[in-house]
Design a protein around this motif. Structure first.
Motif, PDB file in Angstrom:
ATOM      1  N   SER A  29     -22.410   9.355  28.119  1.00  0.00           N
ATOM      2  CA  SER A  29     -22.692  10.076  29.372  1.00  0.00           C
ATOM      3  C   SER A  29     -23.436   9.178  30.358  1.00  0.00           C
ATOM      4  O   SER A  29     -23.131   9.159  31.554  1.00  0.00           O
ATOM      5  CB  SER A  29     -23.519  11.335  29.100  1.00  0.00           C
ATOM      6  N   THR A  73     -19.032  11.021  19.988  1.00  0.00           N
ATOM      7  CA  THR A  73     -19.657  11.556  21.196  1.00  0.00           C
ATOM      8  C   THR A  73     -19.982  13.040  21.027  1.00  0.00           C
ATOM      9  O   THR A  73     -20.513  13.660  21.934  1.00  0.00           O
ATOM     10  CB  THR A  73     -18.733  11.384  22.418  1.00  0.00           C
ATOM     11  N   SER A 109     -19.028   3.473  23.975  1.00  0.00           N
ATOM     12  CA  SER A 109     -19.478   4.188  25.181  1.00  0.00           C
ATOM     13  C   SER A 109     -19.047   3.477  26.453  1.00  0.00           C
ATOM     14  O   SER A 109     -18.608   4.116  27.410  1.00  0.00           O
ATOM     15  CB  SER A 109     -21.009   4.325  25.164  1.00  0.00           C
ATOM     16  N   MET A 169     -23.071  15.963  29.533  1.00  0.00           N
ATOM     17  CA  MET A 169     -24.312  16.128  28.783  1.00  0.00           C
ATOM     18  C   MET A 169     -24.775  17.589  28.805  1.00  0.00           C
ATOM     19  O   MET A 169     -25.149  18.149  27.780  1.00  0.00           O
ATOM     20  CB  MET A 169     -25.403  15.206  29.350  1.00  0.00           C
ATOM     21  N   SER A 178     -22.735  19.790  26.627  1.00  0.00           N
ATOM     22  CA  SER A 178     -22.923  19.483  25.209  1.00  0.00           C
ATOM     23  C   SER A 178     -24.179  20.111  24.622  1.00  0.00           C
ATOM     24  O   SER A 178     -24.279  20.259  23.401  1.00  0.00           O
ATOM     25  CB  SER A 178     -22.984  17.960  25.006  1.00  0.00           C
ATOM     26  N   GLY A 183     -20.879  12.291  33.867  1.00  0.00           N
ATOM     27  CA  GLY A 183     -21.679  12.096  32.651  1.00  0.00           C
ATOM     28  C   GLY A 183     -22.749  13.162  32.500  1.00  0.00           C
ATOM     29  O   GLY A 183     -22.978  13.685  31.407  1.00  0.00           O
ATOM     30  N   MET A 229     -23.132  10.642  22.393  1.00  0.00           N
ATOM     31  CA  MET A 229     -23.001  11.515  23.572  1.00  0.00           C
ATOM     32  C   MET A 229     -23.925  11.050  24.694  1.00  0.00           C
ATOM     33  O   MET A 229     -23.506  10.938  25.847  1.00  0.00           O
ATOM     34  CB  MET A 229     -23.324  12.966  23.182  1.00  0.00           C
ATOM     35  N   LEU A 230     -25.175  10.760  24.363  1.00  0.00           N
ATOM     36  CA  LEU A 230     -26.133  10.344  25.395  1.00  0.00           C
ATOM     37  C   LEU A 230     -25.730   9.027  26.045  1.00  0.00           C
ATOM     38  O   LEU A 230     -25.740   8.896  27.265  1.00  0.00           O
ATOM     39  CB  LEU A 230     -27.548  10.239  24.806  1.00  0.00           C
TER      40      LEU A 230
END
Length: 194
Positions: free
Chosen positions: A84, A127, A14, A55, A58, A51, A80-81
């Motif tokens: 972002s 992600t 990340s 999110m 997504s 970011g 992903m979290l």
């Protein structure tokens, strides 16, 4: 594989993705493919946090994965979290102008993003985003997931060329190519690939 190693891969991946985006893509208004690229287009056009945009884009994909691919949901949600979050936390890095050509900047950004994604994939996480969407679509249209990801990426950079600038298309193509090669190298021999 331990939970600790997966957590480290998500953290390092990340941070690497966030650095690639903020240091090398955003200063030149370059895109990556997929959901990250769409998030960057929204960020460039509406001056939102990239970011946060990623999110929000997504959410529908993760909602579908909750019902159809619960294991993908759990293996991708953290990536992903966290990615972002780091993209927005490191936002001020894009103020640091690294004096290299836009082509080299696009390539370097792609390599960093590809490394971050490849590292996560190596530890069975990601992600989410385009990977999940391509998985859903491949079942519907009976097409290879990799081809669907390529089609989505081309669509995204064409949108960027239309809405951001024509130079964005060329530089984004370099980013996607560099990122794809780096991800492939990072995941080489994963699940028996040669």
């Amino acid at each position: 594989m331990t939970f600790f190693m997966k957590a480290v891969a998500i953290l390092v991946g990340s941070i690497t993705i966030a650095m690639g985006i903020n240091l090398f893509l955003i200063p030149n208004k370059v895109l990556d493919g997929g959901i990250i690229g769409l998030g960057l287009i929204i960020s460039y056009l509406f001056h939102t946090n990239a970011g946060f945009s990623i999110m929000m884009l997504s959410i529908p994909i993760f909602a579908i994965s909750w019902f159809k691919y619960r294991s993908y949901f759990f293996n991708s949600l953290h990536g992903m979290l966290l990615s972002s979050l780091f993209i927005d936390l490191f936002h001020n890095l894009n103020q640091m102008r690294i004096h290299i050509s836009p082509i080299l900047s696009s390539m370097t950004g792609g390599i960093l993003i590809g490394f971050g994604i490849g590292l996560m994939l190596r530890f069975e996480t990601s992600t989410g985003g385009t990977d999940l969407l391509a998985q859903f679509l491949s079942e519907i249209v009976k097409m290879n997931v990799g081809i669907i990801i390529l089609i989505i990426d081309i669509f995204v950079i064409c949108l960027g060329g239309l809405f951001v600038s024509s130079e964005t298309f060329f530089l984004s193509a370099i980013t996607i190519l560099a990122g794809g090669i780096t991800t492939s190298v990072c995941t080489w021999n994963l699940k028996g690939n040669h």
